[in-house]
Scaffold this active site. Structure first.
Site, PDB file in Angstrom:
ATOM      1  N   CYS A   2     -20.338-168.041 -44.898  1.00  0.00           N
ATOM      2  CA  CYS A   2     -20.789-169.410 -44.634  1.00  0.00           C
ATOM      3  C   CYS A   2     -21.806-169.450 -43.509  1.00  0.00           C
ATOM      4  CB  CYS A   2     -19.609-170.276 -44.238  1.00  0.00           C
ATOM      5  SG  CYS A   2     -18.331-170.342 -45.491  1.00  0.00           S
ATOM      6  N   ARG A  27     -26.852-163.984 -46.133  1.00  0.00           N
ATOM      7  CA  ARG A  27     -25.459-163.721 -45.757  1.00  0.00           C
ATOM      8  C   ARG A  27     -24.507-163.846 -46.945  1.00  0.00           C
ATOM      9  NH1 ARG A  27     -24.416-165.483 -40.031  1.00  0.00           N
ATOM     10  NH2 ARG A  27     -22.449-166.256 -40.823  1.00  0.00           N
ATOM     11  N   TRP A  74     -19.320-170.017 -48.682  1.00  0.00           N
ATOM     12  CA  TRP A  74     -18.784-168.881 -49.436  1.00  0.00           C
ATOM     13  C   TRP A  74     -17.319-169.239 -49.678  1.00  0.00           C
ATOM     14  CZ3 TRP A  74     -15.053-164.993 -48.614  1.00  0.00           C
ATOM     15  CH2 TRP A  74     -15.155-163.872 -49.451  1.00  0.00           C
ATOM     16  N   ASN A  98     -17.279-173.345 -40.618  1.00  0.00           N
ATOM     17  CA  ASN A  98     -17.103-171.919 -40.967  1.00  0.00           C
ATOM     18  C   ASN A  98     -15.721-171.511 -40.495  1.00  0.00           C
ATOM     19  OD1 ASN A  98     -19.737-171.854 -41.763  1.00  0.00           O
ATOM     20  ND2 ASN A  98     -20.439-170.416 -40.193  1.00  0.00           N
ATOM     21  N   GLY A  99     -15.063-170.656 -41.241  1.00  0.00           N
ATOM     22  CA  GLY A  99     -13.741-170.186 -40.808  1.00  0.00           C
ATOM     23  C   GLY A  99     -12.647-170.713 -41.718  1.00  0.00           C
ATOM     24  N   GLU A 478     -17.737-143.804 -49.850  1.00  0.00           N
ATOM     25  CA  GLU A 478     -18.883-144.715 -49.695  1.00  0.00           C
ATOM     26  C   GLU A 478     -19.663-144.827 -51.019  1.00  0.00           C
ATOM     27  OE1 GLU A 478     -20.080-146.956 -48.082  1.00  0.00           O
ATOM     28  OE2 GLU A 478     -22.254-146.933 -48.314  1.00  0.00           O
ATOM     29  N   LYS A 482     -20.298-148.341 -53.037  1.00  0.00           N
ATOM     30  CA  LYS A 482     -21.639-148.817 -53.373  1.00  0.00           C
ATOM     31  C   LYS A 482     -21.734-149.108 -54.860  1.00  0.00           C
ATOM     32  CE  LYS A 482     -23.078-149.504 -50.505  1.00  0.00           C
ATOM     33  NZ  LYS A 482     -23.004-149.558 -49.069  1.00  0.00           N
ATOM     34  N   GLU A 485     -19.625-152.306 -55.877  1.00  0.00           N
ATOM     35  CA  GLU A 485     -20.097-153.626 -55.437  1.00  0.00           C
ATOM     36  C   GLU A 485     -21.408-154.035 -56.107  1.00  0.00           C
ATOM     37  OE1 GLU A 485     -20.958-154.232 -51.260  1.00  0.00           O
ATOM     38  OE2 GLU A 485     -21.688-152.201 -51.020  1.00  0.00           O
ATOM     39  N   HIS A 501      -2.984-134.420 -58.015  1.00  0.00           N
ATOM     40  CA  HIS A 501      -1.719-135.036 -57.600  1.00  0.00           C
ATOM     41  C   HIS A 501      -1.510-136.394 -58.265  1.00  0.00           C
ATOM     42  CE1 HIS A 501      -0.962-131.876 -54.732  1.00  0.00           C
ATOM     43  NE2 HIS A 501      -2.204-132.011 -54.270  1.00  0.00           N
ATOM     44  N   LYS A 601     -22.828-161.059 -46.957  1.00  0.00           N
ATOM     45  CA  LYS A 601     -23.385-160.029 -46.078  1.00  0.00           C
ATOM     46  C   LYS A 601     -22.543-159.870 -44.828  1.00  0.00           C
ATOM     47  CE  LYS A 601     -26.302-156.994 -44.667  1.00  0.00           C
ATOM     48  NZ  LYS A 601     -25.991-155.655 -45.237  1.00  0.00           N
TER      49      LYS A 601
HETATM   50  O1  M6R Z   1     -21.365-156.089 -40.772  1.00  0.00           O
HETATM   51  P1  M6R Z   1     -20.356-155.002 -40.930  1.00  0.00           P
HETATM   52  O2  M6R Z   1     -20.941-153.638 -40.834  1.00  0.00           O
HETATM   53  O3  M6R Z   1     -19.190-155.158 -39.993  1.00  0.00           O
HETATM   54  O4  M6R Z   1     -19.800-155.174 -42.394  1.00  0.00           O
HETATM   55  C1  M6R Z   1     -18.726-154.407 -42.856  1.00  0.00           C
HETATM   56  C2  M6R Z   1     -18.575-154.520 -44.354  1.00  0.00           C
HETATM   57  O5  M6R Z   1     -18.323-155.848 -44.714  1.00  0.00           O
HETATM   58  C3  M6R Z   1     -19.834-154.025 -45.102  1.00  0.00           C
HETATM   59  O6  M6R Z   1     -20.146-152.709 -44.758  1.00  0.00           O
HETATM   60  C4  M6R Z   1     -19.597-154.098 -46.625  1.00  0.00           C
HETATM   61  O7  M6R Z   1     -18.609-153.203 -47.010  1.00  0.00           O
HETATM   62  C5  M6R Z   1     -20.907-153.847 -47.368  1.00  0.00           C
HETATM   63  N1  M6R Z   1     -21.086-154.831 -48.404  1.00  0.00           N
HETATM   64  C6  M6R Z   1     -20.962-152.516 -48.023  1.00  0.00           C
HETATM   65  O8  M6R Z   1     -22.153-152.292 -48.703  1.00  0.00           O
END
Ligand code: M6R
Length: 606
Positions: A2, A27, A74, A98-99, A478, A482, A485, A501, A601
Site C-alpha cells: 500500500c 511497490r 494491496w 497502510n498496515g 533463490e 525467482k 514468483e 530422503h 515490492k
Molecule cells: O525489501 P526486502 O529486501 O526486505 O524484501 C524482501 C522480500 O520481500 C523480497 O526479496 C521478495 O522475496 C522478492 N519479491 C523476491 O524477488
C-alpha cells in the site's frame, strides 16, 4: 504494497495525487483511490486494478479541490474491489491507511451496536467510523483522532481528511512509515519519501506513535502521549525516480543487465583494505564477536543463507541464517557478543523490521544492509551500510540480491581480517577474485539467448526443481523463488543430498530439475544425484562450467556452460542465469513480469 500520498496547497490536488501514486506504483497494488475536499464537501473516486483505471475515471468524472489524500491498496482484508479500495469514509471523515488493524472485529461490533454502518470488508473502515463517533460526541478533530488511535491495535500509517476543513490533514503513525514534505504554503504527506521525488527535499519523518496536524503553513506534531513535540526537518536528496526502461522491454530485464555496473560500484566500496573502519559500523566489537545472526525475507533471506557459509569459512564465526518472520516469535536468544545482520532492499519489510526491533529491545548489536538509506530500518537500526544497487523497481529482486551478496562477502572478509582469521595475502587473493565479478557477469548476460531456449522448455511444465550442494544450495532456493514468483510455475529449491530422503518420489518425465553444479569438490556427489534423477526419467538442465558440462557430455536435456569461477563467488555468477530463466519463462508465458500477481515490492505487513 500500500502507498499513501496527501497534498495541501494551492493547485488542483487530483493530478498531483495521481502523479505521486504513479511513483508508488512499483511497490505493487491492486486498487487505488483519492478523496479531495471541494466547497467543504468530501469527494471520492476509486477504481479496482491499475492506476490507469482511476485516471480514466477522473477524466470521465473529475473531482476538484486543493487538498486531498490518495492511496494504492494491496488487498489484505477483503478482495481487490472498488468497495474495498481506499479512501474509506464516514459522514465527515475520509481515511487512507497502510498496515493492519488487528482489533477491527471488536471495534466494528461495538460501532454497529451504537448504530453505525459499514460498506466494505476491510479492517480500515473502522477508522473513519470510530473517528466519526468521537466527532458526533463533540470531540475536536485532534481529540477524535487521538481517541481513535488509542483504541486501535496493530500497525498503521493513517491520513484523516475532515469534511468542511480544507486546511487540515491529520496523520497517525504506529509501525508503518509516514513522512511530511514541506513546500511553500504547501505540504505533502507520504508513506515513502521516494513518492515526493521532484516535489520537495525538505522532509520530516514522523516517529513511531506520533500524530500530526498538517495545514498549508505548519505541521504540529504530537508524541505517543499526545503532547506537542518537535521533529527535525531533514534535507533529503531523493533523485527523481527513473521510471524509464531505457530500451529494455521490462524493468526486470533492465535491472538484470544493470548488474555489471552496480556490482562494480558495490565492489569498489568493499574492496579497500580498511573499508569497514570508515563506515558507521566501525564501532562494532568485531574482535569479541561469538556469532552472527543473518536475517531477511524472501530473496534477502537467501542472501543471508549464502553469507552464513562465508562467515563460517572466512571469519570463523558461526553464521545462523534465519527467516526474519520467525525470529522474534520463537524468542530467539540474543547473546551479548552476537551481531545480528539485517538484509533488506527496501528497508521497510515489516517482518525484518520486527526482527530488528526485537534485537534492539534486547540491546543486541545490529547492522542493517539496505538499498534504501532513508528507510525505517535505516532510521531505527544502530548501524547501516548501503548495498549500492540503485533503485530496484521490478518486484523480482535481481540486482539487489547480487549487491547484497557482494556487501555480505566484503563484510565476511573484513571481519575475518580484523579477527586475524585471514592473512593479508589471503585477503588480497579473495579481493582479486571479487574484482573479476563485473566482467564475469557480462559474460553470463551474453548467454541470455541460450537461457531463453531452456525457458521455452521449462515453460511447458507445471513444476520444476532446483538442486545444489554447498553454496549452490541457497542459490537453488533463490532460483526456485525467482521462477515461481515470475512464471507461476511451482518450483522448489533443495539441497541435492536431500532428494533421496523424500522429494525424489516426485521425479518423472514431466518434472524437470535444474542442477547447479560447478566442477568443484562437490561435483561428483551432485553428479550421482543427477544420475538418480535420470534413472527415473526426470529431465535435467545442468548449469556448470566447461569441465562439468564436458564430464556429463550430452547426458542431460540441456546444459548451460558458465565461466569457471572460484567457488566463493559462484552464487553471484550462477544466480544470473537463474534470473534470466525466470524472466524469459514469464515472458514466454505472456505474464506481467514486472508486476506478478498478488505480489508487492515492499511488504509492509507482517
Ligand atoms: O525489501 P526486502 O529486501 O526486505 O524484501 C524482501 C522480500 O520481500 C523480497 O526479496 C521478495 O522475496 C522478492 N519479491 C523476491 O524477488
Amino acid at each position: 504494497m500500500c502507498g499513501i500520498i496527501g497534498y495541501l496547497g494551492n493547485n488542483e490536488a487530483s493530478p498531483i495525487l495521481l502523479e505521486s501514486l504513479r511513483r508508488l506504483e512499483y511497490r505493487g497494488y491492486d486498487s487505488a483511490g483519492i478523496t479531495t475536499i471541494h466547497r467543504g464537501k468530501l469527494q471520492t473516486r476509486k477504481a479496482a486494478g491499475r492506476l490507469v483505471n482511476l485516471s480514466d475515471l477522473l477524466v470521465r468524472d473529475p473531482i476538484r479541490g486543493a487538498i486531498g489524500i490518495g492511496h494504492t491498496r494491496w488487498a489484505t482484508h477483503g478482495k481487490a474491489t472498488v468497495n474495498n479500495a481506499h479512501p474509506h469514509s464516514s459522514n465527515n471523515v475520509s481515511v487512507v491507511h497502510n498496515g493492519i488493524i488487528e482489533n477491527h472485529r471488536e471495534i466494528k461490533k461495538h460501532l454497529i451496536l451504537k448504530g453505525y454502518s459499514f460498506g466494505s470488508e476491510t479492517d480500515t473502515e473502522v477508522i473513519p467510523v470510530l473517528c466519526q463517533k468521537f466527532l458526533d460526541q463533540g470531540c475536536s478533530y485532534k481529540g477524535s483522532v487521538h481517541k481513535t488511535v488509542d483504541m486501535l491495535k496493530g500497525q498503521f500509517a493513517i491520513c484523516f481528511l475532515f469534511e468542511k476543513n480544507d486546511d487540515l490533514i491529520f496523520l497517525a503513525r504506529r509501525g508503518s512509515p509516514l513522512v511530511i514534505g514541506h513546500g511553500a504554503s504547501t505540504m505533502y504527506v507520504a508513506s515513502d519519501a521516494l513518492a515526493l521525488a521532484g516535489l520537495t527535499k525538505e522532509i520530516t519523518y514522523l516517529e513511531d506513535g506520533d500524530t500530526a496536524a498538517v495545514s498549508r503553513n505548519k505541521a504540529t506534531i504530537y508524541s505517543k502521549d499526545h503532547q506537542e513535540t518537535k521533529r527535525p526537518k531533514s534535507i533529503v536528496s531523493i533523485n527523481a525516480i527513473d521510471l524509464h526502461k531505457r530500451g529494455f522491454k521490462h524493468f526486470m530485464l533492465k535491472e538484470i543487465h544493470e548488474q555489471p555496473k552496480v556490482l562494480a560500484k558495490a565492489i569498489e566500496n568493499v574492496s579497500a583494505d580498511n573499508w569497514l573502519a570508515s563506515t558507521s559500523a566501525s564501532s562494532l566489537p568485531f574482535k569479541e564477536l561469538e556469532g552472527i545472526n543473518l536475517l531477511g525475507c524472501g530473496t534477502a533471506a537467501y542472501a543471508c543463507a549464502v553469507a552464513s557459509y562465508w562467515f563460517e569459512n572466512l571469519a570463523k564465526l558461526p553464521g545462523r541464517a534465519e527467516i526474519a518472520s520467525e525470529f522474534k516469535y520463537r524468542n530467539a536468544m540474543i547473546k551479548p557478543n552476537d551481531l545480528s545482520i539485517f538484509v533488506s532492499q527496501s528497508g521497510e519489510t515489516a517482518d525484518t523490521l520486527a526482527a530488528l526491533r526485537y534485537v534492539i529491545d534486547q540491546q543486541g548489536h545490529n547492522l542493517s544492509l539496505l538499498n534504501n538509506l532513508i528507510s525505517t530500518m535505516a532510521k531505527e537500526g544502530t548501524h547501516s551500510l548501503p548495498i549500492h544497487a540503485d533503485l530496484e523497481i521490478s518486484v523480482a529482486s535481481t540486482k539487489a540480491f547480487t549487491c547484497q551478496l557482494i556487501v555480505l562477502l566484503g563484510l565476511a572478509l573484513a571481519i575475518g581480517k580484523i579477527r586475524n582469521k585471514l592473512e593479508q595475502h589471503e585477503y588480497n587473493e579473495f579481493q582479486e577474485v571479487i574484482s573479476h565479478i563485473p566482467a564475469l557477469t557480462n559474460i553470463v548476460l551474453g548467454l541470455s539467448d541460450e537461457v531463453r531456449k531452456i525457458a521455452q522448455f521449462i515453460s511447458e511444465f507445471p513444476n520444476a526443481l532446483f538442486i545444489g550442494r554447498g553454496l549452490m544450495y541457497p542459490t537453488a532456493l533463490e532460483g526456485a523463488l525467482k521462477l515461481k514468483e515470475i512464471s507461476y510455475i511451482h518450483s522448489e529449491g533443495m539441497a541435492a543430498g536431500e532428494l533421496k530422503h523424500g522429494p525424489i518420489s516426485l521425479i518423472e518425465k514431466s518434472f524437470p530439475t535444474i542442477v547447479l553444479a560447478p566442477s568443484d569438490h562437490l561435483f561428483e556427489k551432485t553428479k550421482s544425484n543427477m544420475v538418480e534423477i535420470q534413472s527415473r526419467n526426470g529431465p535435467i538442465i545442468l548449469l556448470s562450467d566447461a569441465d562439468g558440462v564436458e564430464d556429463i557430455s550430452g547426458e542431460v536435456d540441456f546444459s548451460l556452460t558458465l565461466p569457471k569461477v572460484h567457488s566463493l563467488v559462484a552464487p553471484i555468477i550462477y544466480s544470473i542465469p537463474l534470473q534470466l530463466l525466470a524472466y524469459h519463462t514469464g515472458v514466454i508465458k505472456g505474464l506481467d513480469v514486472d508486476n506478478p500477481r498478488h505480489l508487492a515490492k515492499s511488504v509492509t505487513v507482517e
